[in-house]
Design an enzyme around this catalytic site. Sequence first.
Site, PDB file in Angstrom:
ATOM      1  N   GLY A  70       0.960  -1.240  -0.148  1.00 46.88           N
ATOM      2  CA  GLY A  70       0.053  -0.047  -0.135  1.00 46.88           C
ATOM      3  C   GLY A  70       0.861   1.242  -0.094  1.00 46.88           C
ATOM      4  N   LEU A  88      -4.236  -5.686  -4.899  1.00 45.66           N
ATOM      5  CA  LEU A  88      -3.020  -4.546  -4.839  1.00 45.66           C
ATOM      6  C   LEU A  88      -1.733  -5.299  -4.419  1.00 45.66           C
ATOM      7  CD1 LEU A  88      -2.608  -1.543  -5.664  1.00 45.66           C
ATOM      8  CD2 LEU A  88      -3.255  -1.106  -3.097  1.00 45.66           C
ATOM      9  N   ASP A  89      -0.699  -5.048  -4.939  1.00 45.25           N
ATOM     10  CA  ASP A  89       0.711  -5.388  -4.285  1.00 45.25           C
ATOM     11  C   ASP A  89       0.569  -7.047  -4.161  1.00 45.25           C
ATOM     12  OD1 ASP A  89       1.260  -2.655  -4.496  1.00 45.25           O
ATOM     13  OD2 ASP A  89       0.793  -2.307  -2.450  1.00 45.25           O
ATOM     14  N   GLU A  90      -0.146  -7.561  -4.657  1.00 46.95           N
ATOM     15  CA  GLU A  90      -0.191  -9.200  -4.466  1.00 46.95           C
ATOM     16  C   GLU A  90       0.358 -10.089  -5.608  1.00 46.95           C
ATOM     17  OE1 GLU A  90      -0.341 -10.849  -1.810  1.00 46.95           O
ATOM     18  OE2 GLU A  90      -1.201  -9.556  -0.381  1.00 46.95           O
TER      19      GLU A  90
END
Lengths: 305, 305, 305, 305
Positions: free
Chosen positions: A222, A248-250
């Site tokens: 994040g 997100l960001d995964e």
Amino acid sequence: MLERKTELSSLTEPPKAAMSSPGPRFILTLSCPDTVGIVFAVAAFLAQRDCNIIDSAQYGDRDSGLFFMRTSFSAPVGGPAQVELDAEFSEIASRFQMAWTIHDTAKRQRLLILTSKFGHCLNDLLYRYRTGGLDVEIPAIVSNHRDFYQLAAWHNVPFHYLAVTPETKLQQEAKLWEIVEDEKIDLVVLARYMQVLSPNLCRRLEGRAINIHHSFLPSFRGAKPYHQAFTRGVKLIGATAHYVSAELDEGPIIEQEVERVDHTVGPEELVAVGRDIENVVLARAVKYHTEHRVLLNGGKTVVFR
Amino acid sequence: MLERKTELSSLTEPPKAAMSSPGPRFILTLSCPDTVGIVFAVAAFLAQRDCNIIDSAQYGDRDSGLFFMRTSFSAPVGGPAQVELDAEFSEIASRFQMAWTIHDTAKRQRLLILTSKFGHCLNDLLYRYRTGGLDVEIPAIVSNHRDFYQLAAWHNVPFHYLAVTPETKLQQEAKLWEIVEDEKIDLVVLARYMQVLSPNLCRRLEGRAINIHHSFLPSFRGAKPYHQAFTRGVKLIGATAHYVSAELDEGPIIEQEVERVDHTVGPEELVAVGRDIENVVLARAVKYHTEHRVLLNGGKTVVFR
Amino acid sequence: MLERKTELSSLTEPPKAAMSSPGPRFILTLSCPDTVGIVFAVAAFLAQRDCNIIDSAQYGDRDSGLFFMRTSFSAPVGGPAQVELDAEFSEIASRFQMAWTIHDTAKRQRLLILTSKFGHCLNDLLYRYRTGGLDVEIPAIVSNHRDFYQLAAWHNVPFHYLAVTPETKLQQEAKLWEIVEDEKIDLVVLARYMQVLSPNLCRRLEGRAINIHHSFLPSFRGAKPYHQAFTRGVKLIGATAHYVSAELDEGPIIEQEVERVDHTVGPEELVAVGRDIENVVLARAVKYHTEHRVLLNGGKTVVFR
Amino acid sequence: MLERKTELSSLTEPPKAAMSSPGPRFILTLSCPDTVGIVFAVAAFLAQRDCNIIDSAQYGDRDSGLFFMRTSFSAPVGGPAQVELDAEFSEIASRFQMAWTIHDTAKRQRLLILTSKFGHCLNDLLYRYRTGGLDVEIPAIVSNHRDFYQLAAWHNVPFHYLAVTPETKLQQEAKLWEIVEDEKIDLVVLARYMQVLSPNLCRRLEGRAINIHHSFLPSFRGAKPYHQAFTRGVKLIGATAHYVSAELDEGPIIEQEVERVDHTVGPEELVAVGRDIENVVLARAVKYHTEHRVLLNGGKTVVFR
């Protein structure tokens, strides 16, 4: 990267001869359930068409039970074109339930770069592009800010200003998608693009959109990761290049790097230190991808270097 | 570490003279709210007692508003003993609301090492201890397994076998605490000790118990971090040495290090690669701590190297 | 970098106040034979002029017997100008046989960048300059090739084309020196400049010319270091930023970095890998120098980070 | 390391079956002039004997024109023994002018460790040996000092004290060679052995003696490298594991690693920092060698990881 040969290439020509072969070059990448005879089927297919295997890498994942392969080969002059190769290989592909592509190396990968107000990655990629360090086409740069219009212009790359507000987000994404289609974009690079793509767009771009996250994921997901890192008091900071995913960001991680810091390095200095790591990590990931070295393995990647 | 001098040391003797000063050596560490005159007060205190500042490091944290200082000095022969220094310094300390200690460098720090079934960190620490790489005393090794009794015996360090079950946990912790008190332990080192300490014991050991966590925190807290790292597909794995806190794996970080891996490295190999990182990271953290280079700054550390 | 305070600064104002002090900022750097009272003399000099020490670092080298100091301070509004500080400090300086400078931080360091046909370092430095990552002036770029005229023009930096032949070498160096003098250049950066400077020019630029050498010195001096590295079969390649000296590649080292390679990486790929290392190493060295963090210690450097 | 399969293995059994194959395991390593049909010949040889290729790596060196291969395979129960494999493979080997070996993985490599007064590498290797991190036999430790007799005894490894003087050097080397022969030593490890082996012994041990040099070769050959590094003022120090050759410190490099230092780190501290690097570098090199991953390529190595 290791140079590998297979029986069949050896049967036909030595690799050095192959290297200087005048015919067109292709790269076949595939993944499928691991079973008997995959490499044999591929090598036979190529041999029957007098195609020379230049190098080949394979990996069998015991966990997922999947098999991954990347084979670079040259076709004889006047040999099969890509359309024929595609058509004829599809039989083998369906037999082994392969996810596969045959890439013509003469066709440069076409990149669209997304950026916002931090231009270090954009500048770094454009420089590598300009100097041939990155052998691609860059037909478009899209930004939600005007800051890098001149930089784009100097590199003679069309610049599209698509301001984003909560209201205009989807409509601007539609325009973005239009550019992707019109420009036949192979890879979208989020070079510090500070907007979250909609789940729908993420799905559309699955496996062909790379984001640089300015932290050593999975730490500090994040916003403001450097500030998070400062607050946690870590002794190394890093950056992560990964495929964009709806979570997100995964997305699957392609490359990571870190740098040492200490208690005296404040958040702003962490940001500065981080820039150099982000440049290198994103540039590596884009190079691996555009050379077809990265294969998806569920939530992970296989990178044939 | 930088060698620093202050006016007052300069006024009295040059540092090289100080280096060879025959008097006892002390290290003063302190932290307090940042304000005017701290260093002056300390330097004056020492100068009035003909103490020589050998080196000194300071750091003011704008975030926490705290000031940190580590000063190494030598007292004249026949000069004040530690008890006097403590008594007389306490006035200054209370004036500035200091958290402080004066350490007599002639007194080696006393370590208790906790371990379970992975002995690489234990072996590494014992070797450094034996060869003087780690200038400490190790009066006790405690383990919930018998595996390393012979290793301890060979190094001639008393070995305490304290098996732990959910039922006996607190009772065994009581015995552990007894050893800590009887042996006047300065630092408890959890060298891959696979038991979670009770919140109560964590509080008692706050700031004097170091754990090696086999991941690059804050990534992969808790159990089987290498397997978590494998599942996530990270491209670098690491280890983290941190002070033990009641919140598992949340204590202040002292040192971290990483190593590159790729998709072919399975969980077991990750564990093997990780061992070398764990050894080095824990050894560094223990060295920094026993040389009084690590000061607590809330949930973070200041490490004067 | 560690923030340090001294008695005298503490006596006057707390550093946080100093931070926000409206007066002009200066950085004093000095080296001299190590003896009693240096720091005291400096601190007293500043205190008498109501100057605030913001941070200070010292290092005494037992080998050379030299003492090094870097002190950043702010003068009061309407306080002494640099000329007065220079004039009045010279007394102290001569007493301690100091090599010293007082730098006005309001005056940006002026860089001249020398380059040839490899532009990655030039591009990297110009980008940092443009984005404030490098807080300097760049009044001139000099090259013995025309390749980067447009890049210079786009960044609006005057570009001087000075072709060099064995015959014209000294004459062109004279022109180069003219530019150095006319533009009041503080630092000459050899960003992959492929000409060896004459011993005479090296002497004139001693301590104010930084070269990036594309090897991990002292390994692989001279030409084609990546090819040398390939031939020797090293497993890590590196880059080194050092001050220019009359002895080729023998100048004091400021910064170094390395990257892992293996037997499959050919000379050309080594060159590509090396570019990223060269960029980062040169950028760090230039930043340290222009922040007056690098002091010469015979054939070595003291870098106060 | 990448798992690779070939047509023929695929034709017979899937690799996972092969993995669990109950038959004996072998590793074939070879190098020869690069030409057509090498891999085919090898794979055919194995297939005709129902041997399963488990993994295989190849590398063709354009420079030397040599081809390198490492193939791990399992023979069927009641299949050919090593003697037969050797006898029958020699025909192919001679046809391709191969330098080759077939290693029975059931036979652990036998190490002789040479050491002097610095025991950190010895201790590190013994610990890995004891814990299975290094899957070898260590039938003998030889030293020109008595310091580590007890350590050897505790690990229950025979310790041979061979004091060396200029007069006794060759005679002691004769005894050393006796031990090598009597104990059927596969690899001699110079774990900080401070005696230079005679050219004659170097030749006898070519390709089967690994030395750890405490510098980042080719920098700082010869004695006191850390002091040389300190004098030169390098910003990174390293260690190098290489095969012993008659030319001191010139043998083929197997592995290297570095660590950052600064101007405050004196020669003695460099030595301490270096120990950890030496441990890791030597341990990696020994592991690669004993897993038959290292092939000689003139003055360089091919390391199949």
